[in-house]
Design an enzyme around this catalytic site. Structure first.
Site: not given
Ligand code: NAP
Length: 251
Positions: A136, A149
């Site tokens: 991120s 985070y």
């Molecule tokens: P998301 O839709 O909430 O996806 C996160 C995924 O991680 C979910 O499918 C969740 O599935 C899984 N997860 C969470 N805890 C877990 C665990 N302990 N073990 C295995 N799986 C787990 O969020 P996203 O935005 O796509 O995020 C993906 C990545 O992008 C993250 O690393 C996030 O920090 C990064 N990111 C996001 C943003 C943003 O603004 N959205 C910005 C920068 C970086 P389950 O709950 O079923 O486990």
């Protein structure tokens, strides 16, 4: 070299960025395995793609090892490991408990360590591999109300840089993609928390999040997936230990 026929593991593949990664790698001919804690969202993504969906908690090394062994039995050795699972609850620093802090490090940092270490032997044997973290911009700069985070994502950047040095001669590259705010379920939860805690309305909350981005827009999941595919291509063979900012110039 393309990803055709390569086995890619994607954590957090049931939603958001992970689901888009699964679609794009599948379309490019990769054998795709997605992991997460809940089976149903994983199946919703995997079934139409013919991908493999396995439940695993990235914070639990035993659970992850079991899933990777299962994945190897179906799709062969792991060529590409994308550590994407993450979570970003917000709170003022004074209200962050030790338990909350450790929970953030567990999923956002230890989860990356677990996946990459568990996949390493396959890549070493093949003398080729790609380790990618979806980190991120919070790994490159600070943001208020998400100290655990930010600490975890800065840790991912450190892990990436160290491992890239250590594995330099192995044929494996290690890189971190650092997006700004991306339109995913995680973002919607963050916006909900801002509305609840500040009294801003939906439009104001969204505006506050893109204020730091010179392009004044959210990042798209397709931009993250396209970057990951590029990191797996021959064109990126010398890109190692890199932090790729996808933030419209925010950082
Ligand atoms: P998301 O839709 O909430 O996806 C996160 C995924 O991680 C979910 O499918 C969740 O599935 C899984 N997860 C969470 N805890 C877990 C665990 N302990 N073990 C295995 N799986 C787990 O969020 P996203 O935005 O796509 O995020 C993906 C990545 O992008 C993250 O690393 C996030 O920090 C990064 N990111 C996001 C943003 C943003 O603004 N959205 C910005 C920068 C970086 P389950 O709950 O079923 O486990």
């Amino acid at each position: 070299m393309s990803v055709e026929g390569k086995h890619v593991i994607i954590t957090g593949g049931g939603s958001g960025v992970g689901a888009e990664l699964a679609k794009r790698f599948s379309a490019a001919g990769a054998k795709v395995t997605i992991l997460g804690r809940r089976q149903e969202p994983l199946d919703n993504v995997a079934v139409p793609l013919g991908a493999l969906a396995l439940t695993a908690d990235v914070t639990d090394r035993g659970s992850l090892d079991d899933a990777l062994n299962n994945a190897r039995a179906h799709n062969g050795p792991i060529d590409i490991a994308i550590a994407n699972a993450g979570a970003a609850p917000s709170a003022p620093f004074s209200k962050v408990s030790t338990k909350d802090f450790r929970a953030s490090l567990a999923v956002n940092l230890e989860g990356v360590f677990h996946l990459w270490q568990a996949a390493l032997s396959d890549m070493k044997n093949a003398k080729w591999g790609r380790m990618i973290a979806v980190a991120s911009t919070a790994g490159l700069k600070g943001y208020p109300y998400v100290a655990p985070y930010c600490a975890a994502k800065h840790g991912v950047v450190g892990l990436t840089r160290a491992l890239a040095q250590e594995l330099g001669r192995s044929g494996i590259t290690v890189n971190a993609i650092c997006p700004g705010f991306i339109e995913t379920p995680l973002l919607e939860r963050s916006i909900g928390e801002i509305i609840e805690k500040t009294g801003l309305n939906d439009a104001e909350a969204r505006k506050s999040l893109i204020a730091g981005n010179p392009q004044k827009r959210f990042i798209q999941t397709s931009e993250v997936a396209g970057s990951a595919l590029w990191l797996c291509s021959d064109s990126a063979a010398s890109v190692n230990g890199h932090t790729l900012s996808l933030s419209g110039g925010e950082v």
